[in-house]
Design a protein around this motif. Sequence first.
Motif, mmCIF file in Angstrom:
data_model
loop_
_atom_site.group_PDB
_atom_site.id
_atom_site.type_symbol
_atom_site.label_atom_id
_atom_site.label_comp_id
_atom_site.label_asym_id
_atom_site.label_seq_id
_atom_site.Cartn_x
_atom_site.Cartn_y
_atom_site.Cartn_z
ATOM 1 N N ALA A 1 42.596 13.929 -9.504
ATOM 2 C CA ALA A 1 42.250 14.648 -10.722
ATOM 3 C C ALA A 1 41.100 13.995 -11.471
ATOM 4 N N ASP A 2 40.854 12.685 -11.202
ATOM 5 C CA ASP A 2 39.777 11.990 -11.900
ATOM 6 C C ASP A 2 38.402 12.277 -11.299
ATOM 7 N N GLY A 3 38.355 12.990 -10.168
ATOM 8 C CA GLY A 3 37.088 13.351 -9.554
ATOM 9 C C GLY A 3 36.458 12.272 -8.701
ATOM 10 N N VAL A 4 37.169 11.163 -8.461
ATOM 11 C CA VAL A 4 36.629 10.054 -7.675
ATOM 12 C C VAL A 4 37.064 10.197 -6.221
ATOM 13 N N TRP A 5 36.113 10.032 -5.310
ATOM 14 C CA TRP A 5 36.416 10.078 -3.882
ATOM 15 C C TRP A 5 36.760 8.684 -3.382
ATOM 16 N N LEU A 6 37.859 8.575 -2.624
ATOM 17 C CA LEU A 6 38.293 7.305 -2.061
ATOM 18 C C LEU A 6 38.487 7.439 -0.556
ATOM 19 N N ASP A 7 38.319 6.329 0.144
ATOM 20 C CA ASP A 7 38.594 6.287 1.571
ATOM 21 C C ASP A 7 40.105 6.184 1.743
ATOM 22 N N LEU A 8 40.699 7.178 2.390
ATOM 23 C CA LEU A 8 42.148 7.229 2.515
ATOM 24 C C LEU A 8 42.698 6.007 3.239
ATOM 25 N N LYS A 9 41.951 5.516 4.218
ATOM 26 C CA LYS A 9 42.436 4.386 5.004
ATOM 27 C C LYS A 9 42.582 3.138 4.151
#
Length: 547
Positions: free
Chosen positions: A536-544
């Motif tokens: 919801a914060d709009g930040v993309w993260l690497d799932l791994k």
Amino acid sequence: MGIWNLYFILKLLLLWAGIIGFHVLPNFLFALFLVVRLRPRWARIARQVIAIPLGAALLYYDSNLPPFARFIEQLPALMQFRFSYIIELLGRFVPARDWLLLAIMVLAYWIVNRWVRVTTFVLLALLIVPGVLRVGTLVAVSPVVAAQGDTTVLAAGAGEGAGNASAGAGGGNAFLTGDGEVPPDANPNAALNSFYSRELTRSVSLPTQAGAGPDFDIIFLHICSLAQDDLDVDNLDNQPLLSKFDFVFKNFNSAASYSGPAAIRVLRAGCGQPTHKALYDQAGPQCYVMSDLKNLGFTPSLAMNHDGHFDNFMQEVQQNFNVPGVTPFDNTHARVAMRAFDETPIRSDGDVLQAWWKQRTAMSDKRVALYYNTISLHDGNRLEGSKLTSVQSYPVRAKTLFDDFSQFIDTIAKSGRKAVVVFVPEHGAALRGSKLQISGMREIPLPEITHVPVAVKLVGFGDGATASHGSPVTISTPTSYLAMMTLISHLVANNPFAGTPDLAQYANDLPQTAFVAANEQTTVMKYGGKMLIRGADGVWLDLKSLE
């Protein structure tokens, strides 16, 4: 800090066990708020009154639960859960062995606290935790809540879509790169926007009339809570039903992890993949599967093994038929096989389908298109007369479901009629769970939840109506509903029951779809060689990096 020392000790233990995340600054500020010496008794009491809800809110913030606003939104539904199911869910958050460990630690705290100034060590631990998090020794914060540390942040910002590529329902190789990756763009947001822009241009061109040959029905078996990962967890891959299909999709993305959105997506399979928000807007007439099939002479039919009341599921399904006046099949005479998490009855799939088929054979309609929905595998279901938890009973319920479907296919075959049976799960059950969300929770549409086993059976094809005709045609490319509907379009246009054609021709040039799955606030996307997640914060993260 008194008893609040125990609060922070237990929270650090949960962090060490990978059960929760940890926001360093809010926790340290909360500790300072508690440690400041206050002389007036009224001030100390007021602080405790304030600290209790603050501590509870901070614990929720540190947990891997969905944002609190989402919790409040779903509270009316949660209030319908039966008490035994709530206890089962609590046991998944903190397993029994961890409760025992926590009890031992509480006892140790009470003993040590009599001789040692515990507050000093707790504050020291809170200061050390940031350094430990940086080197990746402990679990970082949940991606649904916020990002912790620059090392996992890949991109932020609103990113405009860039790209207006157009295509029909062909192979679709221009719409992805690599093994189901969204094509690169300026940043992940731009790539996602471009993906949705391109999907708006895609649709299936159904024939103007059905191909010549024997009449046949099309039956969609839409199954709640069955992913490939669930089959692997409970070793269910050897079920006889799974060997009967003529077409098997090995890399199918359901794009959703909740029933309502999944039902809308399958009923609008005639068009490319829309955003989650767009599911609740009117779509173009070419998108609606049931109205398209009706135009080709198939009478739409609707049946379920439940009443469809939860979350207005029945209403959403009827709206997305886009065909007025379709009355749901009356299932109230079927045997109650289990109870849902809210104690409403769930009917036997076998009884409902056999009764529907009896009604269908009495109809004069030459062709029928059935949408059948089952929640037999849904989390929280309780088998009648059984004390098994829903997780324990899952393999039992799954085997019964497969047997019921297999017998239904046999019944169709013995009747002499022809049918195209489409086996398509909504989403997985999330049996395995992860550090990001407990078993059964599907707020984050992970690949393990949306990678579902989709297959098609031609009942009455060839000499043996129910026997396997050699190896099935396997579709291994990254696909979603558009490919499923394209296959159905090919079968309608060139009737396979008119002879014994090579089935592989029907699977030629099926459109591929890059991996994007979304719920209301969370998106998962395959991009740049990684599986990325945006909360919801709009930040993309690497799932791994979060697992």
